[in-house]
Design an enzyme around this catalytic site. Sequence first.
Site, PDB file in Angstrom:
ATOM      1  N   SER A 118       3.725  -4.926   6.959  1.00  0.00           N
ATOM      2  CA  SER A 118       3.189  -4.535   5.549  1.00  0.00           C
ATOM      3  C   SER A 118       3.983  -4.946   4.487  1.00  0.00           C
ATOM      4  O   SER A 118       5.261  -4.537   4.465  1.00  0.00           O
ATOM      5  CB  SER A 118       2.634  -3.231   5.498  1.00  0.00           C
ATOM      6  OG  SER A 118       3.894  -2.323   5.437  1.00  0.00           O
ATOM      7  N   ASP A 131      -0.714 -19.105  13.474  1.00  0.00           N
ATOM      8  CA  ASP A 131       0.409 -19.575  13.957  1.00  0.00           C
ATOM      9  C   ASP A 131       0.812 -19.234  15.414  1.00  0.00           C
ATOM     10  O   ASP A 131       0.904 -18.114  15.831  1.00  0.00           O
ATOM     11  CB  ASP A 131       1.669 -19.140  13.270  1.00  0.00           C
ATOM     12  CG  ASP A 131       3.015 -19.774  13.317  1.00  0.00           C
ATOM     13  OD1 ASP A 131       3.534 -19.643  14.159  1.00  0.00           O
ATOM     14  OD2 ASP A 131       3.162 -20.339  12.202  1.00  0.00           O
ATOM     15  N   HIS A 186       0.792  -1.243  -0.096  1.00  0.00           N
ATOM     16  CA  HIS A 186       0.024  -0.064  -0.048  1.00  0.00           C
ATOM     17  C   HIS A 186       0.923   1.387  -0.020  1.00  0.00           C
ATOM     18  O   HIS A 186       2.050   1.299   0.076  1.00  0.00           O
ATOM     19  CB  HIS A 186      -0.759   0.148   1.145  1.00  0.00           C
ATOM     20  CG  HIS A 186      -0.341  -0.162   2.378  1.00  0.00           C
ATOM     21  ND1 HIS A 186       0.309   1.260   2.982  1.00  0.00           N
ATOM     22  CD2 HIS A 186      -0.023  -0.885   3.391  1.00  0.00           C
ATOM     23  CE1 HIS A 186       0.857   0.799   4.039  1.00  0.00           C
ATOM     24  NE2 HIS A 186       0.552  -0.439   4.501  1.00  0.00           N
TER      25      HIS A 186
END
Length: 340
Positions: A301, A286, A164
């Site tokens: 990110s 996890d 992004h």
Amino acid sequence: FYLIITTEGELEMKTIKFKAISAPLAIISLLFIPGKEVYLGGENIGFGLKPDGVIVSDTYDLKTDSGIYNPAKNSDIKKGDIIKKIDDKTIESVYDLNDCISKLNSGSIKLELSRNDQTIERYLDVFEINGCFKTGLYVKERVLGIGTLTYYDPDTKTYGALGHEVKETYGTSPLKIESGNIYESEVIGIKKSKDGKVGEKVATLNEKNVLGDVIKNTEYGIYGHLDKPFNSKTYKLAKASDVKKGKATIYTVLDGNKKESYTIEITGLKDPSYISTKGISFKIVDKELLKKTNGIVSGMSGSPIVQGDYLIGAVTHIIIDDCDRGYGVYIEHMFKMLEE
């Protein structure tokens, strides 16, 4: 979520030099080719992005003979504005800004600003206080941050990262950049997330070790060239329509430079025809990752998402009130930005 490193000053005299690397000046238009093999990312990187001008990072109150002056309240100069000109002189650095102001007497100066892709003019008052010119502005030349590499394309020697855009902290549009670099980064600690509060990777940013440039800052990530690829396995690019709900794997760094894999569960998929940075919904399952981070943290990110032999997307956002859940962008949509 990428992590912004805050650096600002009160019109400090500081010149930043960006290292040029041996690469084309622009990324060529690339077509998304399903099944094409790229090197998997997951490495932690630092980045520095410089716009065409100087960023207003904050304002402060000045006590003057005529009362309190603050550029935000009195002159409509806001955090995130980019100063491009002063009285028609182009401003490229904090040094230029200081140089212009040092040659002025107290009074009002005309600024040309960029705000959310619009060019506007505002007038800034300058005051001489205790022998120094004061403006009420904090400024900086760059946005520095930490994120994760998504992929490296050996055919074009280009990479994609973050998934992004990078925004100036207070802006609403992707930061338009003049130049930028990515740097070596090492994770030295983790601040865990909790519902309602995002944690973060605590990481170094080594500006002496430039890994590549940044050519594009878009809604779907940052892109540029790498001097050389990281040592990594290749994966095929997946069409968005081929991504399935169920188990998948993300790759990221949580300690030093060690890239590790963690299991997630893809819980929702948006229609691939609707291009979005939130096309993939997932939940971290996890136990080791949850033990280390308690969910998604800033700096993750761009972490690549894999199913089988295919790179399917990248981590982009956290759901703040449910920090073990987040969103990802389809890898096909990251490449779509390069087709423009």
